[in-house]
Design an enzyme around this catalytic site. Structure first.
Site, PDB file in Angstrom:
ATOM      1  N   SER A   1       0.795  -1.238   0.000  1.00 27.40           N
ATOM      2  CA  SER A   1       0.000   0.000   0.000  1.00 27.40           C
ATOM      3  C   SER A   1       0.821   1.280   0.000  1.00 27.40           C
ATOM      4  O   SER A   1       0.286   2.340  -0.330  1.00 27.40           O
ATOM      5  CB  SER A   1      -0.964   0.021   1.187  1.00 27.40           C
TER       6      SER A   1
ATOM      7  N   LYS B   1       0.625   4.779   6.747  1.00 25.96           N
ATOM      8  CA  LYS B   1       0.011   5.540   5.650  1.00 25.96           C
ATOM      9  C   LYS B   1       0.502   6.987   5.723  1.00 25.96           C
ATOM     10  O   LYS B   1       1.124   7.408   6.684  1.00 25.96           O
ATOM     11  CB  LYS B   1      -1.524   5.558   5.759  1.00 25.96           C
TER      12      LYS B   1
END
Length: 182
Positions: free
Chosen positions: A37, A80
């Site tokens: 990701s 993230k």
């Protein structure tokens, strides 16, 4: 005399090592990247050093790469990039992300992709995060915001494997002209 001095020095060394260990444990933490990701910037099995004190003295900023407890299962930690701060309005279409009406030009993403156009208003004490590899990232677009209390710290450097040692770029220039929300 020499034997007692040796014992005292050993105790001092052990005590000092314990103090150093505890200080380091509360200030920094390693985190292993698991999954695609955050590609291309971070890849599976890279280790990053997380500064756990970074948000004691300052607030998280857009562009910071953070490690946090996943809001749907706090036993899992995710990594993230912060896109939206408390009060921000995040808007997406199929290929773009806008923060407070300003289009982001994101050199760190692998592919511009959003599954749908949508808009979010980031609540107080919460953050909107997205992975850099947008087509495969499970992030705020799908499960919501990250509460400030769930943030473990700011990812500062990659340190393993050794050939990947580098500072993690926050790309502050990407976010510098975004207007503040009231």
């Amino acid at each position: 005399m020499k034997r007692s001095q040796l014992i005292r020095e050993l105790v001092e060394i052990i005590a000092l090592a314990l103090v150093i260990f505890l200080v380091v444990r509360f200030v920094v933490q390693s985190y292993r990247v698991d999954g695609p990701s955050m590609q291309p910037g971070l890849v599976t099995n890279e280790f990053v050093m997380v500064n756990k004190l970074s948000y004691v003295f300052q607030k998280p900023e857009r562009g910071d790469v953070i490690v946090f407890h996943y809001p749907k299962d706090v036993k899992q930690d995710f990594i993230k990039r912060i896109i939206g701060l408390p009060g921000d309005t995040i808007t997406t279409d199929r290929e773009h992300v806008m923060v407070n009406g300003k289009l982001l030009k994101e050199p760190y993403i692998s592919l511009a992709y959003n599954s749908e156009g949508k808009s979010w208003q980031v609540p107080a004490d919460q953050y909107f995060v997205m992975g850099d590899n947008r087509p495969v990232s499970s992030d705020s677009r799908f499960w919501g915001y990250v509460p400030k209390d769930y943030i473990v710290g700011k990812a500062a450097i990659t340190f393993w494997p050794l050939n990947t040692i580098r500072a993690i770029d926050t790309y502050s220039d990407v976010y510098k002209d975004i207007p503040k929300q009231k």
